[in-house]
Scaffold this motif. Structure first.
Motif, PDB file in Angstrom:
ATOM      1  N   MET A  57     -30.661 -35.187  32.765  1.00 29.23           N
ATOM      2  CA  MET A  57     -29.820 -35.592  33.892  1.00 29.23           C
ATOM      3  C   MET A  57     -30.267 -34.896  35.170  1.00 29.23           C
ATOM      4  N   ARG A  58     -30.646 -33.635  35.069  1.00 26.36           N
ATOM      5  CA  ARG A  58     -31.106 -32.898  36.254  1.00 26.36           C
ATOM      6  C   ARG A  58     -32.397 -33.504  36.803  1.00 26.36           C
ATOM      7  N   ARG A  59     -33.279 -33.919  35.887  1.00 29.26           N
ATOM      8  CA  ARG A  59     -34.549 -34.519  36.323  1.00 29.26           C
ATOM      9  C   ARG A  59     -34.293 -35.827  37.058  1.00 29.26           C
ATOM     10  N   VAL A  60     -33.371 -36.644  36.560  1.00 25.52           N
ATOM     11  CA  VAL A  60     -33.007 -37.899  37.219  1.00 25.52           C
ATOM     12  C   VAL A  60     -32.408 -37.619  38.585  1.00 25.52           C
ATOM     13  N   ALA A  61     -31.505 -36.634  38.641  1.00 24.14           N
ATOM     14  CA  ALA A  61     -30.858 -36.289  39.907  1.00 24.14           C
ATOM     15  C   ALA A  61     -31.889 -35.846  40.943  1.00 24.14           C
ATOM     16  N   THR A  62     -32.858 -35.049  40.520  1.00 22.43           N
ATOM     17  CA  THR A  62     -33.903 -34.589  41.439  1.00 22.43           C
ATOM     18  C   THR A  62     -34.707 -35.771  41.979  1.00 22.43           C
ATOM     19  N   ALA A  63     -35.037 -36.712  41.078  1.00 18.92           N
ATOM     20  CA  ALA A  63     -35.804 -37.885  41.505  1.00 18.92           C
ATOM     21  C   ALA A  63     -35.023 -38.735  42.504  1.00 18.92           C
ATOM     22  N   LEU A  64     -33.699 -38.723  42.397  1.00 18.22           N
ATOM     23  CA  LEU A  64     -32.849 -39.478  43.317  1.00 18.22           C
ATOM     24  C   LEU A  64     -32.430 -38.648  44.537  1.00 18.22           C
ATOM     25  N   GLU A  65     -32.963 -37.425  44.606  1.00 18.62           N
ATOM     26  CA  GLU A  65     -32.667 -36.526  45.724  1.00 18.62           C
ATOM     27  C   GLU A  65     -31.164 -36.276  45.863  1.00 18.62           C
ATOM     28  N   THR A  66     -30.565 -35.960  44.739  1.00 19.98           N
ATOM     29  CA  THR A  66     -29.142 -35.644  44.735  1.00 19.98           C
ATOM     30  C   THR A  66     -28.897 -34.578  43.683  1.00 19.98           C
ATOM     31  N   GLY A  67     -27.637 -34.215  43.460  1.00 20.23           N
ATOM     32  CA  GLY A  67     -27.300 -33.252  42.428  1.00 20.23           C
ATOM     33  C   GLY A  67     -26.763 -33.940  41.191  1.00 20.23           C
ATOM     34  N   PRO A  68     -26.820 -33.279  40.030  1.00 15.79           N
ATOM     35  CA  PRO A  68     -26.329 -33.889  38.792  1.00 15.79           C
ATOM     36  C   PRO A  68     -24.890 -34.378  38.885  1.00 15.79           C
ATOM     37  N   SER A  69     -24.054 -33.689  39.656  1.00 15.17           N
ATOM     38  CA  SER A  69     -22.652 -34.099  39.755  1.00 15.17           C
ATOM     39  C   SER A  69     -22.504 -35.504  40.316  1.00 15.17           C
ATOM     40  N   SER A  70     -23.459 -35.927  41.156  1.00 15.92           N
ATOM     41  CA  SER A  70     -23.405 -37.286  41.707  1.00 15.92           C
ATOM     42  C   SER A  70     -23.618 -38.332  40.620  1.00 15.92           C
ATOM     43  N   LEU A  71     -24.410 -37.970  39.602  1.00 18.18           N
ATOM     44  CA  LEU A  71     -24.678 -38.924  38.517  1.00 18.18           C
ATOM     45  C   LEU A  71     -23.449 -39.096  37.634  1.00 18.18           C
ATOM     46  N   TYR A  72     -22.679 -38.016  37.475  1.00 12.60           N
ATOM     47  CA  TYR A  72     -21.564 -38.062  36.542  1.00 12.60           C
ATOM     48  C   TYR A  72     -20.413 -38.940  37.039  1.00 12.60           C
ATOM     49  N   ALA A  73     -20.494 -39.385  38.275  1.00 12.83           N
ATOM     50  CA  ALA A  73     -19.510 -40.359  38.743  1.00 12.83           C
ATOM     51  C   ALA A  73     -19.794 -41.739  38.164  1.00 12.83           C
ATOM     52  N   HIS A  74     -20.998 -41.923  37.612  1.00 15.81           N
ATOM     53  CA  HIS A  74     -21.411 -43.230  37.102  1.00 15.81           C
ATOM     54  C   HIS A  74     -21.799 -43.185  35.625  1.00 15.81           C
ATOM     55  N   VAL A  75     -22.397 -42.066  35.198  1.00 18.67           N
ATOM     56  CA  VAL A  75     -22.865 -41.908  33.817  1.00 18.67           C
ATOM     57  C   VAL A  75     -22.186 -40.684  33.231  1.00 18.67           C
ATOM     58  N   VAL A  76     -21.611 -40.820  32.055  1.00 21.66           N
ATOM     59  CA  VAL A  76     -20.784 -39.758  31.484  1.00 21.66           C
ATOM     60  C   VAL A  76     -21.603 -38.519  31.152  1.00 21.66           C
ATOM     61  N   ASN A  77     -22.737 -38.709  30.466  1.00 28.33           N
ATOM     62  CA  ASN A  77     -23.591 -37.602  30.045  1.00 28.33           C
ATOM     63  C   ASN A  77     -24.938 -38.168  29.613  1.00 28.33           C
ATOM     64  N   LYS A  78     -25.798 -37.316  29.064  1.00 28.94           N
ATOM     65  CA  LYS A  78     -27.137 -37.758  28.659  1.00 28.94           C
ATOM     66  C   LYS A  78     -27.047 -38.809  27.560  1.00 28.94           C
ATOM     67  N   GLU A  79     -26.136 -38.642  26.611  1.00 22.28           N
ATOM     68  CA  GLU A  79     -25.991 -39.630  25.529  1.00 22.28           C
ATOM     69  C   GLU A  79     -25.575 -40.987  26.087  1.00 22.28           C
ATOM     70  N   ASP A  80     -24.730 -40.972  27.089  1.00 23.35           N
ATOM     71  CA  ASP A  80     -24.315 -42.210  27.742  1.00 23.35           C
ATOM     72  C   ASP A  80     -25.501 -42.867  28.432  1.00 23.35           C
ATOM     73  N   LEU A  81     -26.346 -42.050  29.077  1.00 26.32           N
ATOM     74  CA  LEU A  81     -27.552 -42.584  29.709  1.00 26.32           C
ATOM     75  C   LEU A  81     -28.484 -43.194  28.664  1.00 26.32           C
TER      76      LEU A  81
END
Length: 243
Positions: A57-81
């Motif tokens: 999740m951190r690697r995805v967040a870095t690629a999107l130039e954001t923080g992991p917390s921004s991803l969790y508004a849309h994806v629950v966790n790594k298993e969900d991804l």
């Protein structure tokens, strides 16, 4: 109160229709909006370039130039991804109308399609292991496969377990091929050897390995997906006997 993970997952179809505002980067340019599709696309890009082992999740967040917390508004966790990634690949599978006269051929074709989708992204089939299917695209494939097997006259309980076994084999086969291909791409790796080298090593074995020495050609035979087709048909032969 914040939505629960279950509620966020249920609301995804609504998120997909929203048009979120762009984000401004430090340079003042417009960044890619954070959406479920953007997260999935970015994750696939990481896996395609670096392999599934690099996906976090951190690697995805870095690629999107954001923080992991921004991803969790849309994806629950790594298993969900993981579930979303497998669902996206399953959405590409073409399912036939079950035909009792061609059920074996149809089932092999669906399995081959799934294998080829997994092989597009090195190691991605790991995401399908030990995952309870709840994504509708993933369930669509298992539903279609179950319908094909049932059309072949197989008893429902046997058909249900057969689908699980076939999926497990496709996942494992795809993972092994991905690992081999990754090692081949590493020029400093000597663990992957040619068939000729294997035959030479088998021939040099002591006489305490008589069967391996005698049948070295058979043990190393097969090109492309020959063994994949062989194993699927071996499994389907067993199903045919249960009808």
């Amino acid at each position: 109160m914040s939505p629960t993970p279950r509620q966020r997952r249920a609301a995804r179809h609504q998120l997909a229709t929203d048009v979120p505002a762009g984000r401004r980067g430090s340079s003042g340019g417009r960044k890619q909006p954070i959406t479920v599709d953007a997260i999935i696309d970015t994750a696939f890009g990481i896996v395609a370039r670096e392999g599934y082992g690099a996906l976090t999740m951190r690697r995805v967040a870095t690629a999107l130039e954001t923080g992991p917390s921004s991803l969790y508004a849309h994806v629950v966790n790594k298993e969900d991804l993981d579930e979303l990634l497998i669902g996206r690949l399953c959405a590409e599978i073409t399912l036939p109308e079950p035909d009792p006269a061609r059920w074996r051929e149809q089932l092999v074709d669906v399995c081959a399609q799934l294998r080829d989708q997994y092989l597009r992204y090195p190691g991605i089939s790991q995401a399908a292991f030990a995952a309870a299917p709840s994504n509708l695209d993933t369930l669509r494939v298992s539903e279609g496969m179950l319908g094909i097997v049932l059309a072949g006259g197989v008893e429902p309980q046997v058909a249900a377990w057969a689908i699980d076994s076939l999926m497990l084999y496709v996942n494992a086969y795809s993972l092994e091929v991905s690992l081999v291909n990754t090692r081949i791409d590493r020029s400093d790796d000597t663990w992957v050897v040619s068939r000729e080298e294997l035959l030479r090593r088998f021939a040099a074995l002591p006489d305490t390995f008589p069967h391996t020495k005698r049948h070295a050609a058979e043990l190393t035979a097969g090109t492309g997906h020959d063994r994949f087709d062989f194993t699927l048909n071996l499994m389907l032969d067993g199903l045919t006997g249960t009808r």
